[in-house]
Write a protein that holds these residues in place. Structure first.
Motif, PDB file in Angstrom:
ATOM      1  N   ALA A  35     -38.186 -11.847   5.538  1.00  0.00           N
ATOM      2  CA  ALA A  35     -38.626 -10.449   5.634  1.00  0.00           C
ATOM      3  C   ALA A  35     -37.649  -9.636   6.475  1.00  0.00           C
ATOM      4  O   ALA A  35     -37.436  -8.446   6.238  1.00  0.00           O
ATOM      5  CB  ALA A  35     -40.026 -10.362   6.221  1.00  0.00           C
ATOM      6  N   LEU A  36     -37.033 -10.293   7.432  1.00  0.00           N
ATOM      7  CA  LEU A  36     -36.038  -9.665   8.302  1.00  0.00           C
ATOM      8  C   LEU A  36     -34.914  -9.031   7.482  1.00  0.00           C
ATOM      9  O   LEU A  36     -34.388  -7.966   7.839  1.00  0.00           O
ATOM     10  CB  LEU A  36     -35.451 -10.758   9.195  1.00  0.00           C
ATOM     11  CG  LEU A  36     -35.432 -10.666  10.705  1.00  0.00           C
ATOM     12  CD1 LEU A  36     -36.594  -9.928  11.281  1.00  0.00           C
ATOM     13  CD2 LEU A  36     -35.335 -12.072  11.300  1.00  0.00           C
ATOM     14  N   TYR A  37     -34.570  -9.683   6.374  1.00  0.00           N
ATOM     15  CA  TYR A  37     -33.426  -9.225   5.587  1.00  0.00           C
ATOM     16  C   TYR A  37     -33.820  -8.598   4.260  1.00  0.00           C
ATOM     17  O   TYR A  37     -33.063  -7.824   3.691  1.00  0.00           O
ATOM     18  CB  TYR A  37     -32.461 -10.391   5.365  1.00  0.00           C
ATOM     19  CG  TYR A  37     -32.028 -11.012   6.657  1.00  0.00           C
ATOM     20  CD1 TYR A  37     -31.050 -10.401   7.442  1.00  0.00           C
ATOM     21  CD2 TYR A  37     -32.622 -12.165   7.134  1.00  0.00           C
ATOM     22  CE1 TYR A  37     -30.670 -10.941   8.660  1.00  0.00           C
ATOM     23  CE2 TYR A  37     -32.252 -12.713   8.347  1.00  0.00           C
ATOM     24  CZ  TYR A  37     -31.275 -12.094   9.104  1.00  0.00           C
ATOM     25  OH  TYR A  37     -30.919 -12.632  10.305  1.00  0.00           O
ATOM     26  N   VAL A  53     -32.732   2.052  10.668  1.00  0.00           N
ATOM     27  CA  VAL A  53     -33.633   1.194  11.433  1.00  0.00           C
ATOM     28  C   VAL A  53     -33.709   1.703  12.886  1.00  0.00           C
ATOM     29  O   VAL A  53     -32.744   2.276  13.386  1.00  0.00           O
ATOM     30  CB  VAL A  53     -33.095  -0.250  11.340  1.00  0.00           C
ATOM     31  CG1 VAL A  53     -32.215  -0.591  12.498  1.00  0.00           C
ATOM     32  CG2 VAL A  53     -34.207  -1.226  11.140  1.00  0.00           C
ATOM     33  N   ASN A  97     -41.022  -6.914  11.982  1.00  0.00           N
ATOM     34  CA  ASN A  97     -39.727  -7.584  12.058  1.00  0.00           C
ATOM     35  C   ASN A  97     -39.189  -7.637  13.488  1.00  0.00           C
ATOM     36  O   ASN A  97     -38.513  -8.600  13.866  1.00  0.00           O
ATOM     37  CB  ASN A  97     -38.724  -6.895  11.131  1.00  0.00           C
ATOM     38  CG  ASN A  97     -38.893  -7.339   9.687  1.00  0.00           C
ATOM     39  OD1 ASN A  97     -39.524  -8.366   9.407  1.00  0.00           O
ATOM     40  ND2 ASN A  97     -38.346  -6.574   8.758  1.00  0.00           N
ATOM     41  N   GLU A 154     -33.824   5.089   1.356  1.00  0.00           N
ATOM     42  CA  GLU A 154     -32.530   5.800   1.196  1.00  0.00           C
ATOM     43  C   GLU A 154     -31.860   6.299   2.490  1.00  0.00           C
ATOM     44  O   GLU A 154     -30.932   5.698   2.974  1.00  0.00           O
ATOM     45  CB  GLU A 154     -32.713   6.971   0.228  1.00  0.00           C
ATOM     46  CG  GLU A 154     -33.050   6.559  -1.197  1.00  0.00           C
ATOM     47  CD  GLU A 154     -31.831   6.106  -2.001  1.00  0.00           C
ATOM     48  OE1 GLU A 154     -30.690   6.343  -1.573  1.00  0.00           O
ATOM     49  OE2 GLU A 154     -32.035   5.493  -3.070  1.00  0.00           O
ATOM     50  N   PHE A 181     -34.572  -2.065  17.344  1.00  0.00           N
ATOM     51  CA  PHE A 181     -34.268  -3.170  16.436  1.00  0.00           C
ATOM     52  C   PHE A 181     -32.809  -3.588  16.596  1.00  0.00           C
ATOM     53  O   PHE A 181     -32.498  -4.769  16.770  1.00  0.00           O
ATOM     54  CB  PHE A 181     -34.545  -2.737  14.992  1.00  0.00           C
ATOM     55  CG  PHE A 181     -34.543  -3.853  13.994  1.00  0.00           C
ATOM     56  CD1 PHE A 181     -35.726  -4.410  13.553  1.00  0.00           C
ATOM     57  CD2 PHE A 181     -33.348  -4.350  13.494  1.00  0.00           C
ATOM     58  CE1 PHE A 181     -35.736  -5.451  12.629  1.00  0.00           C
ATOM     59  CE2 PHE A 181     -33.341  -5.391  12.576  1.00  0.00           C
ATOM     60  CZ  PHE A 181     -34.538  -5.927  12.147  1.00  0.00           C
ATOM     61  N   HIS A 195     -36.344  -6.586   3.815  1.00  0.00           N
ATOM     62  CA  HIS A 195     -36.806  -5.216   3.994  1.00  0.00           C
ATOM     63  C   HIS A 195     -35.638  -4.268   4.238  1.00  0.00           C
ATOM     64  O   HIS A 195     -34.861  -4.437   5.166  1.00  0.00           O
ATOM     65  CB  HIS A 195     -37.773  -5.121   5.175  1.00  0.00           C
ATOM     66  CG  HIS A 195     -38.249  -3.724   5.416  1.00  0.00           C
ATOM     67  ND1 HIS A 195     -38.020  -3.057   6.593  1.00  0.00           N
ATOM     68  CD2 HIS A 195     -38.922  -2.865   4.621  1.00  0.00           C
ATOM     69  CE1 HIS A 195     -38.547  -1.851   6.517  1.00  0.00           C
ATOM     70  NE2 HIS A 195     -39.101  -1.710   5.335  1.00  0.00           N
ATOM     71  N   ARG A 196     -35.525  -3.279   3.384  1.00  0.00           N
ATOM     72  CA  ARG A 196     -34.474  -2.273   3.554  1.00  0.00           C
ATOM     73  C   ARG A 196     -35.122  -0.918   3.741  1.00  0.00           C
ATOM     74  O   ARG A 196     -36.051  -0.564   3.034  1.00  0.00           O
ATOM     75  CB  ARG A 196     -33.538  -2.260   2.346  1.00  0.00           C
ATOM     76  CG  ARG A 196     -32.945  -3.647   2.041  1.00  0.00           C
ATOM     77  CD  ARG A 196     -31.809  -3.572   1.050  1.00  0.00           C
ATOM     78  NE  ARG A 196     -30.605  -3.088   1.671  1.00  0.00           N
ATOM     79  CZ  ARG A 196     -29.782  -3.827   2.389  1.00  0.00           C
ATOM     80  NH1 ARG A 196     -30.029  -5.086   2.598  1.00  0.00           N
ATOM     81  NH2 ARG A 196     -28.700  -3.296   2.900  1.00  0.00           N
TER      82      ARG A 196
END
Lengths: 200, 200
Positions: free
Chosen positions: B107-109, B119, B63, B115, B123, B111-112
């Motif tokens: 994919a930028l958004y 990041v 990312n 818990e 980034f 992907h989280r």
DNA sequence: ACCTGAACACCGTTCAAGT
DNA sequence: ACCTGAACACCGTTCAAGT
């Protein structure tokens, strides 16, 4: 084994969806799995496939329930306010839902149907109903504008508010000294509408 | 077995990321897996863990590369345009990237981070750099506005454009007779800026 | 008709063992 | 030091077998 018959099909569907909602609320969509739902309701995984086509179907049905809840909040928020205030109230209600039911709200957008398959029509209809709520009040605000202009404005505003929520929740994009989300939303609405109405 | 030594660590990292990007471009983030990446570059899964902490780390690095590519497009789009045109160009470049590199952009958004984990700082910095690009041109457009006002406006606009992309790509939210995405974005910018500048 | 339990093909991650 | 192969604990989905 088999034949427990403690629940009807509808009851099984209901407790399945409720368990899914609890799991998502607690750990996000990523924390959801068919096996966890099954364990939580005291059935085997296989049983879920009696009531849901597959996990995507279960999630889609859960998301429809979220849409219903969201719509209810939006409709309650407008009340009998005049157009401009109604639009602000809609935006704030949307923000509120995203902020306080974050995982449920995020699941709405995180879940993507597998390659070929599309979302059920009932889902699309619920989205459309919500969008028309916005459109209706924009139309009231600018009675002389064409339906096309009103639709465009409603779409721009709705997308904008949605983007505010998204980027605010995504801690990745939280820039230092970021303003409170409500303020950003208000700025978006106020200035857009000032420009839109000003050229009426 | 062991010791093939066909690639240096850096080369392994590079071909791993490239393979991941190809998989995502073809099938979306959901189509990505450590095992598939490994197979595609001709190594065993275990080898990936020499170069990446885990799959989340790999995705985060991928990312970051997407952010670099996006920033380059945005910077190229502004050129030496005057402020208002520069802002429109930024928006259109963002839309273009989202429309034509959809999976990479999503994919930028999608992907989280798991818990607790956040990041990496690199980034966040790349996101900030991109945001300042917008902020800079808004400041040029309204030199008499306070930095706070400019920051708020930039944030509202950026969120708005982002929302337009999101809801347009999400076929779920495509309402019938939807306008082309560029038109919605232009409406958002024009009217917001008309309101914003009008109260200068 | 309802439900289980086991199976199958996947997955991320770890790590002893080999060169 | 590098890389493998096998293991472990998960996952979605299917289905013969049991009541």
């Amino acid at each position: 084994m088999g034949r427990r018959n403690e629940h009807t099909r509808d009851e099984l569907r209901e407790i399945g969806l409720r368990a899914a909602e609890e799991l998502v609320a607690a750990h996000g969509l990523a924390g959801l799995s068919a096996r966890k739902v099954a364990a939580r309701i005291g059935y085997t995984v296989g049983s879920l496939y009696m009531v849901f086509r597959n996990l995507d179907d279960l999630i889609a049905q859960m998301n429809e329930r979220t849409l219903d809840a969201l719509y209810a909040r939006l409709a309650a928020a407008v009340g009998d306010r005049p157009p401009a205030a109604a639009i602000q109230a809609l935006a704030q209600a949307y923000l509120h839902f995203a902020l306080f039911e974050t995982h449920r709200w995020l699941a709405l957008y995180q879940h993507r149907m597998p390659e070929g398959r599309s979302v059920p029509q009932s889902f699309t209809e619920k989205v459309a109903r919500m969008f028309e709520l916005v459109q209706h009040h924009v139309a009231l605000l600018c009675p002389r504008r064409s339906p096309e202009d009103v639709a465009l404005a409603a779409r721009a505003l709705w997308s904008g508010i949605h983007g505010v929520c998204m980027l605010s929740l995504d801690r990745k994009l939280e820039t230092v000294g970021g303003r409170p989300i409500q303020e950003v939303a208000t700025s978006l609405l106020d200035n857009y509408l000032a420009g839109f109405v000003g050229r009426d």
